[in-house]
Design a protein around this motif. Structure first.
Motif, PDB file in Angstrom:
ATOM      1  N   LEU A   3       0.742  -1.269   0.055  1.00 43.99           N
ATOM      2  CA  LEU A   3      -0.011   0.026   0.009  1.00 43.99           C
ATOM      3  C   LEU A   3       0.939   1.331  -0.041  1.00 43.99           C
ATOM      4  N   SER A   4       0.546   2.255  -0.692  1.00 40.79           N
ATOM      5  CA  SER A   4       1.263   3.389  -0.672  1.00 40.79           C
ATOM      6  C   SER A   4       0.583   4.292   0.189  1.00 40.79           C
ATOM      7  N   VAL A   5       1.349   5.011   1.264  1.00 45.62           N
ATOM      8  CA  VAL A   5       0.679   5.787   2.218  1.00 45.62           C
ATOM      9  C   VAL A   5       1.634   7.042   2.001  1.00 45.62           C
ATOM     10  N   ASN A   6       0.614   8.075   2.018  1.00 50.05           N
ATOM     11  CA  ASN A   6       1.336   9.464   2.368  1.00 50.05           C
ATOM     12  C   ASN A   6       0.980   9.771   4.129  1.00 50.05           C
ATOM     13  N   SER A   7       2.266   9.737   4.704  1.00 53.06           N
ATOM     14  CA  SER A   7       2.234  10.133   6.079  1.00 53.06           C
ATOM     15  C   SER A   7       1.545  11.420   6.398  1.00 53.06           C
ATOM     16  N   GLN A   8       1.754  12.398   5.425  1.00 55.88           N
ATOM     17  CA  GLN A   8       1.167  13.744   5.667  1.00 55.88           C
ATOM     18  C   GLN A   8      -0.382  13.521   5.439  1.00 55.88           C
ATOM     19  N   ARG A   9      -1.142  12.622   5.187  1.00 55.35           N
ATOM     20  CA  ARG A   9      -2.555  12.567   4.863  1.00 55.35           C
ATOM     21  C   ARG A   9      -3.306  11.836   6.070  1.00 55.35           C
ATOM     22  N   SER A  10      -4.383  12.518   6.680  1.00 53.66           N
ATOM     23  CA  SER A  10      -5.141  11.707   7.587  1.00 53.66           C
ATOM     24  C   SER A  10      -5.579  10.455   7.207  1.00 53.66           C
ATOM     25  N   CYS A  11      -5.906   9.513   8.045  1.00 56.95           N
ATOM     26  CA  CYS A  11      -6.412   8.412   7.981  1.00 56.95           C
ATOM     27  C   CYS A  11      -7.549   8.093   9.041  1.00 56.95           C
ATOM     28  N   TYR A  23       5.385   1.870   9.905  1.00 63.48           N
ATOM     29  CA  TYR A  23       6.145   1.066   9.131  1.00 63.48           C
ATOM     30  C   TYR A  23       6.804   2.013   8.152  1.00 63.48           C
ATOM     31  N   GLN A  24       6.166   3.033   7.660  1.00 64.53           N
ATOM     32  CA  GLN A  24       6.871   3.980   6.449  1.00 64.53           C
ATOM     33  C   GLN A  24       7.937   4.601   7.151  1.00 64.53           C
ATOM     34  N   GLU A  25       7.522   5.305   8.442  1.00 63.24           N
ATOM     35  CA  GLU A  25       8.512   6.022   9.232  1.00 63.24           C
ATOM     36  C   GLU A  25       9.711   5.311   9.528  1.00 63.24           C
ATOM     37  N   SER A  45      16.442   0.643  12.388  1.00 61.81           N
ATOM     38  CA  SER A  45      15.153   1.288  11.637  1.00 61.81           C
ATOM     39  C   SER A  45      14.455   0.260  10.818  1.00 61.81           C
ATOM     40  N   TYR A  46      15.326  -0.218   9.999  1.00 62.77           N
ATOM     41  CA  TYR A  46      14.797  -1.319   9.049  1.00 62.77           C
ATOM     42  C   TYR A  46      14.450  -2.572   9.688  1.00 62.77           C
ATOM     43  N   GLN A  47      15.079  -2.862  10.840  1.00 65.03           N
ATOM     44  CA  GLN A  47      14.716  -4.128  11.634  1.00 65.03           C
ATOM     45  C   GLN A  47      13.380  -3.860  12.170  1.00 65.03           C
ATOM     46  N   ARG A  48      12.916  -2.614  12.591  1.00 68.42           N
ATOM     47  CA  ARG A  48      11.562  -2.284  13.032  1.00 68.42           C
ATOM     48  C   ARG A  48      10.547  -2.504  11.900  1.00 68.42           C
ATOM     49  N   ALA A  49      11.013  -1.918  10.691  1.00 66.47           N
ATOM     50  CA  ALA A  49       9.919  -2.531   9.665  1.00 66.47           C
ATOM     51  C   ALA A  49       9.683  -3.851   9.132  1.00 66.47           C
ATOM     52  N   VAL A  50      10.811  -4.375   9.519  1.00 66.40           N
ATOM     53  CA  VAL A  50      10.857  -6.148   9.455  1.00 66.40           C
ATOM     54  C   VAL A  50       9.852  -6.675  10.688  1.00 66.40           C
ATOM     55  N   GLY A  53       6.403  -6.515   9.974  1.00 64.15           N
ATOM     56  CA  GLY A  53       5.609  -7.253   8.782  1.00 64.15           C
ATOM     57  C   GLY A  53       6.132  -6.978   7.548  1.00 64.15           C
ATOM     58  N   ALA A  54       7.446  -6.450   7.372  1.00 68.09           N
ATOM     59  CA  ALA A  54       7.652  -5.804   6.207  1.00 68.09           C
ATOM     60  C   ALA A  54       7.745  -6.888   5.073  1.00 68.09           C
ATOM     61  N   SER A  55       6.679  -6.520   3.698  1.00 71.08           N
ATOM     62  CA  SER A  55       6.846  -7.492   2.787  1.00 71.08           C
ATOM     63  C   SER A  55       7.397  -7.019   1.476  1.00 71.08           C
ATOM     64  N   ASP A  56       8.216  -5.742   1.676  1.00 73.60           N
ATOM     65  CA  ASP A  56       8.870  -4.889   0.635  1.00 73.60           C
ATOM     66  C   ASP A  56      10.440  -5.516   0.411  1.00 73.60           C
ATOM     67  N   ALA A  57      10.665  -5.921  -0.870  1.00 74.25           N
ATOM     68  CA  ALA A  57      11.974  -6.571  -0.847  1.00 74.25           C
ATOM     69  C   ALA A  57      13.223  -5.701  -0.627  1.00 74.25           C
ATOM     70  N   SER A  58      12.907  -4.556  -0.846  1.00 71.95           N
ATOM     71  CA  SER A  58      13.812  -3.195  -0.816  1.00 71.95           C
ATOM     72  C   SER A  58      14.200  -3.009   0.740  1.00 71.95           C
TER      73      SER A  58
END
Length: 102
Positions: A3-11, A23-25, A45-50, A53-58
């Protein structure tokens, strides 16, 4: 997550939105720290994303590159292999993995 998330946008999705922002932060912070050469902090920081539940190969490619730079070849290969499990044609993972064997 795909999912593409714009952290500036309200949710309006409550916990999911908070999770997405965390996740994005984590990814954004990892990238900035990596650019500054702060590899241990970037790795954390990347480990926090993992852990989220990171599912992005990058994410795994970047972790692999960082671990390689820190001299942790086994950990680098583990993360690069995970990136290739997620996206077998990931050129960055393939190139980084071949360089890790040198």
């Amino acid at each position: 997550l795909g999912l593409s998330v714009n952290s500036q946008r309200s949710c309006d999705l409550g916990k999911f939105c908070s999770y997405q922002q965390d996740y994005q932060e984590s990814i954004d912070q990892g990238f900035e720290l990596q650019k500054l050469g702060k590899f241990k902090d970037a790795s954390d920081s990347y480990q926090r994303a993992v852990d989220l539940g990171a599912s992005d190969a990058s994410v795994y490619v970047n972790l692999g590159i960082i671990h390689k730079k820190m001299g942790n070849v086994d950990e680098a290969l583990k993360n690069l292999n995970m990136a290739l499990e997620i996206q077998p044609s990931n050129i960055a993972a393939i190139k980084s993995k071949s360089k890790s064997h040198l």
